[in-house]
Design an enzyme around this catalytic site. Sequence first.
Site, mmCIF file in Angstrom:
data_model
loop_
_atom_site.group_PDB
_atom_site.id
_atom_site.type_symbol
_atom_site.label_atom_id
_atom_site.label_comp_id
_atom_site.label_asym_id
_atom_site.label_seq_id
_atom_site.Cartn_x
_atom_site.Cartn_y
_atom_site.Cartn_z
ATOM 1 C CB THR A 13 -0.943 0.026 1.209
ATOM 2 O OG1 THR A 13 -0.194 0.235 2.412
ATOM 3 C CG2 THR A 13 -1.729 -1.274 1.316
ATOM 4 N N GLY A 20 7.521 2.658 -0.304
ATOM 5 C CA GLY A 20 6.583 1.691 -0.876
ATOM 6 C C GLY A 20 6.934 1.321 -2.292
ATOM 7 C CB SER A 139 8.136 6.050 11.928
ATOM 8 O OG SER A 139 9.032 7.130 12.146
ATOM 9 C CE1 TYR A 152 4.201 9.416 10.205
ATOM 10 C CE2 TYR A 152 6.021 9.827 11.715
ATOM 11 C CZ TYR A 152 5.512 9.189 10.601
ATOM 12 O OH TYR A 152 6.308 8.330 9.886
#
Length: 262
Positions: A13, A20, A139, A152
């Site tokens: 995705t 990606g 992350s 985030y």
Amino acid sequence: MQIDFTGRRVLVTGSTAGIGFAAARGFLAAGAAVVINGRSEASVGAALARLGGPNASLAGFAGDLGTEAGCARLTAEHPGFDVVINNIGVYGPQDFFDVPDSEWERYFQTNVMSGVRLARAYAPRMVDQGWGRIVFVSSESAINIPTDMIHYGFTKTSQLAISRGLAKRLAGTGVTVNAVLPGPTLSEGVAELLEGDAGRKGVSVEQAATDFVAAHRSSSILRRAATVDEVANMILYVSSEQASATTGAALRVDGGVVDSIV
């Protein structure tokens, strides 16, 4: 070590650019049949062209997987995958006191619920066949919550909780679930953010990225931004047959930014 995905169907995705795209390219090179994803037909078409065009081993799906409807349409069109890489995500600096509820919800739906929905849809078939790989691209911000992107960071921490819990839920099935944690990475999006600063300083974007790491990720041992291919290499490995004993892990590709020995 020869990593081979011949006969495997892979979904990546958020794969029209950046990490990606690099992962999709790597899976294709290793023999997989790959479906890439982006929000628009234009971005998907451009990425397909860069990868060699649609063929028996490559297809695209245009749709917003940060929505329930987008995920439902994807699973209807593509009912089964052997490997699912949950890479779609949004990010951007914004002060905590300026982030409205709608942005918290958008980040949660895109970064977290997309992976939840796709894992829920595709894991049962993986279990039935006795083999599968689910990877959440998190992350280092999941551990080092950035003060200018708290909204985030919380989504990336959520991905760690989900990947670990789901790995335990699927214990003994032959399906592994892991998270990969990139650090500063010189993707197309990051390069665009740095172009202005690089121009003002009269340096390359690569040097601007190195300067950013020095200024804002001073604990980095690598002392530079990673490339998208360096991160993709970890994604490919943990998705491979060779990584069959690795599950429930948070695998850092952060250049040593997180100051921890475990």
